[in-house]
Design a protein around this motif. Structure first.
Motif, PDB file in Angstrom:
ATOM      1  N   VAL A  25       2.387  -6.625  -2.769  1.00 32.61           N
ATOM      2  CA  VAL A  25       2.683  -5.202  -2.587  1.00 32.61           C
ATOM      3  C   VAL A  25       1.586  -4.342  -3.198  1.00 32.61           C
ATOM      4  CG1 VAL A  25       4.343  -3.368  -3.009  1.00 32.61           C
ATOM      5  CG2 VAL A  25       5.146  -5.682  -2.544  1.00 32.61           C
ATOM      6  N   GLY A  26       1.101  -4.741  -4.386  1.00 34.91           N
ATOM      7  CA  GLY A  26       0.055  -3.956  -5.043  1.00 34.91           C
ATOM      8  C   GLY A  26      -1.218  -3.908  -4.229  1.00 34.91           C
ATOM      9  N   PHE A  64      12.875  -2.201  -5.887  1.00 26.18           N
ATOM     10  CA  PHE A  64      11.427  -2.321  -5.744  1.00 26.18           C
ATOM     11  C   PHE A  64      11.067  -1.962  -4.315  1.00 26.18           C
ATOM     12  CE2 PHE A  64       7.370  -4.643  -5.359  1.00 26.18           C
ATOM     13  CZ  PHE A  64       6.714  -4.049  -6.425  1.00 26.18           C
ATOM     14  N   PRO A  65      10.101  -1.066  -4.130  1.00 26.67           N
ATOM     15  CA  PRO A  65       9.843  -0.538  -2.783  1.00 26.67           C
ATOM     16  C   PRO A  65       9.044  -1.493  -1.912  1.00 26.67           C
ATOM     17  CG  PRO A  65       8.258   0.366  -4.329  1.00 26.67           C
ATOM     18  CD  PRO A  65       9.222  -0.445  -5.146  1.00 26.67           C
ATOM     19  N   ASN A  66       9.282  -1.388  -0.605  1.00 25.29           N
ATOM     20  CA  ASN A  66       8.344  -2.005   0.322  1.00 25.29           C
ATOM     21  C   ASN A  66       7.237  -0.990   0.614  1.00 25.29           C
ATOM     22  OD1 ASN A  66       9.260  -0.192   2.360  1.00 25.29           O
ATOM     23  ND2 ASN A  66      10.892  -1.620   2.942  1.00 25.29           N
ATOM     24  N   TRP A 108      12.731   8.760  -6.301  1.00 27.46           N
ATOM     25  CA  TRP A 108      12.377   7.378  -5.975  1.00 27.46           C
ATOM     26  C   TRP A 108      11.488   6.781  -7.062  1.00 27.46           C
ATOM     27  CZ3 TRP A 108      11.618   9.862  -0.676  1.00 27.46           C
ATOM     28  CH2 TRP A 108      12.765   9.676   0.101  1.00 27.46           C
ATOM     29  N   ASP A 109      10.515   7.570  -7.521  1.00 31.89           N
ATOM     30  CA  ASP A 109       9.613   7.086  -8.569  1.00 31.89           C
ATOM     31  C   ASP A 109      10.398   6.710  -9.834  1.00 31.89           C
ATOM     32  OD1 ASP A 109       7.359   6.457  -9.992  1.00 31.89           O
ATOM     33  OD2 ASP A 109       6.625   8.503 -10.187  1.00 31.89           O
ATOM     34  N   TYR A 134       7.076   3.096  -0.368  1.00 30.43           N
ATOM     35  CA  TYR A 134       6.086   3.655  -1.298  1.00 30.43           C
ATOM     36  C   TYR A 134       5.342   4.834  -0.668  1.00 30.43           C
ATOM     37  CZ  TYR A 134       3.003   3.891  -5.266  1.00 30.43           C
ATOM     38  OH  TYR A 134       2.361   4.337  -6.384  1.00 30.43           O
ATOM     39  N   PHE A 135       4.960   4.691   0.596  1.00 31.15           N
ATOM     40  CA  PHE A 135       4.243   5.792   1.248  1.00 31.15           C
ATOM     41  C   PHE A 135       5.145   7.011   1.425  1.00 31.15           C
ATOM     42  CE2 PHE A 135       1.253   2.470   3.106  1.00 31.15           C
ATOM     43  CZ  PHE A 135       0.288   2.737   2.152  1.00 31.15           C
ATOM     44  N   GLN A 136       6.437   6.785   1.655  1.00 32.69           N
ATOM     45  CA  GLN A 136       7.368   7.916   1.736  1.00 32.69           C
ATOM     46  C   GLN A 136       7.444   8.630   0.391  1.00 32.69           C
ATOM     47  OE1 GLN A 136       9.288   9.320   4.414  1.00 32.69           O
ATOM     48  NE2 GLN A 136       9.384  10.867   2.800  1.00 32.69           N
TER      49      GLN A 136
END
Length: 300
Positions: free
Chosen positions: A17-18, A256-258, A246-247, A262-264
């Motif tokens: 993901v990173g 944990f985001p996909n 979300w953060d 994360y982009f949203q």
């Protein structure tokens, strides 16, 4: 912080993901190639690679084109931020002008307004900041033939840019409380110096006062345009809180985001103020809805 915490318990998730996050979020900045060569994202992060990454970023920001630094200086000289929220108030009339409903036409405890709201806010403003968000709006305005070097004859534009910059600084004050940060721009965070109660109240005051200012103090004509711009500001302030939500949830390890998540979040948090500035400046100079939509997409 979120990725560092996750990496401690699950290195594999950090690598997958990173890496996606870094590659996608940097690919449009012009720094991507340097970052990728400086930091091996496919392996465990190291102190050496982190130093290389931030050194690369510092070199990139130090090589800004001359007009950028000139625009930053013009924005500071315009005094627009102090027109939006003054550094000092002296009497009940000043408070009324800022939206305070006065129970009696008498001067209340004005010194405490200065101390807890205005002095603390301007302490952060005076510590600096890149001011790239107003510069972004100046570049947008210059596309309409506006002489952005002449702030005296473009006060409305500069006041609109100040709305975005002050919203950004208010969000930093609240963000520091929520993230339990220690330092901001080389000084202890406001909540550490003055207390969480002062910092939260002051940050919320600036955010709400900005919407009041757009509706009641900025002489945007016609009134329909003023309403559209105020509506956009209010919408983006709301959006900012979704992104921050979300953060907060993720750095508390609630989920944990996909990649899409994360982009949203970044569009709803980091992207809010530049998008708001780009949208409102283009609205002010008559852009149609389709152009505004494309500008928003480009900004994101």
């Amino acid at each position: 912080k979120m990725f560092a915490n996750r990496f401690a318990t699950n290195p594999t998730s950090f690598k997958t993901v990173g890496s996606l996050f870094m590659k996608n979020s940097l690919k449009t900045t012009g720094l991507s190639r340097n970052f990728m060569s400086a930091n091996s994202l496919g392996s465990s992060p190291s102190l050496k690679s982190s130093k290389s990454l931030f050194a690369t970023a510092a070199r990139s920001f130090s090589s800004l084109p001359p007009y950028f630094k000139n625009y930053m200086q013009i924005f500071e000289e315009s005094g627009s931020m102090e027109r939006i929220i003054p550094r000092k108030v002296e009497n009940y009339k000043d408070l009324e002008n800022m939206g305070c409903l006065m129970y009696q036409k008498l001067d209340p405890d004005v010194p405490m307004v200065n101390k807890a709201l205005l002095d603390t806010f301007y302490e952060l403003i005076d510590c600096g900041g890149k001011r790239w968000r107003p510069v972004y709006g100046m570049l947008m305005a210059s596309d309409y033939g506006v002489d952005v070097n002449d702030h005296k004859n473009n006060t409305l534009l500069y006041d609109l840019l100040a709305v975005g910059e002050m919203l950004h600084n208010a969000s930093l004050i609240l963000d520091d409380v929520e993230d339990k940060s220690l330092m901001r721009r080389g000084k202890p965070c406001a909540y550490i110096t003055y207390g969480s109660d002062v910092a939260i109240n002051m940050g919320c005051f600036v955010m709400t006062n900005i919407t009041y200012t757009v509706m009641n103090k900025l002489k945007i004509e016609p009134l329909e345009l003023r309403y559209r711009i105020a509506q956009e500001v209010a919408k983006e302030i709301t959006c900012l809180h979704f992104g921050q939500n979300w953060d907060i949830c993720w750095h508390n390890n609630w989920n944990f985001p996909n990649e899409n998540d994360y982009f949203q979040m970044t569009a709803s948090k980091t992207g809010v103020i530049p998008r708001m500035i780009a949208t409102t400046v283009n609205m002010m100079y008559g852009a149609d809805d389709e152009k505004i939509r494309r500008i928003q997409h480009m900004t994101d």
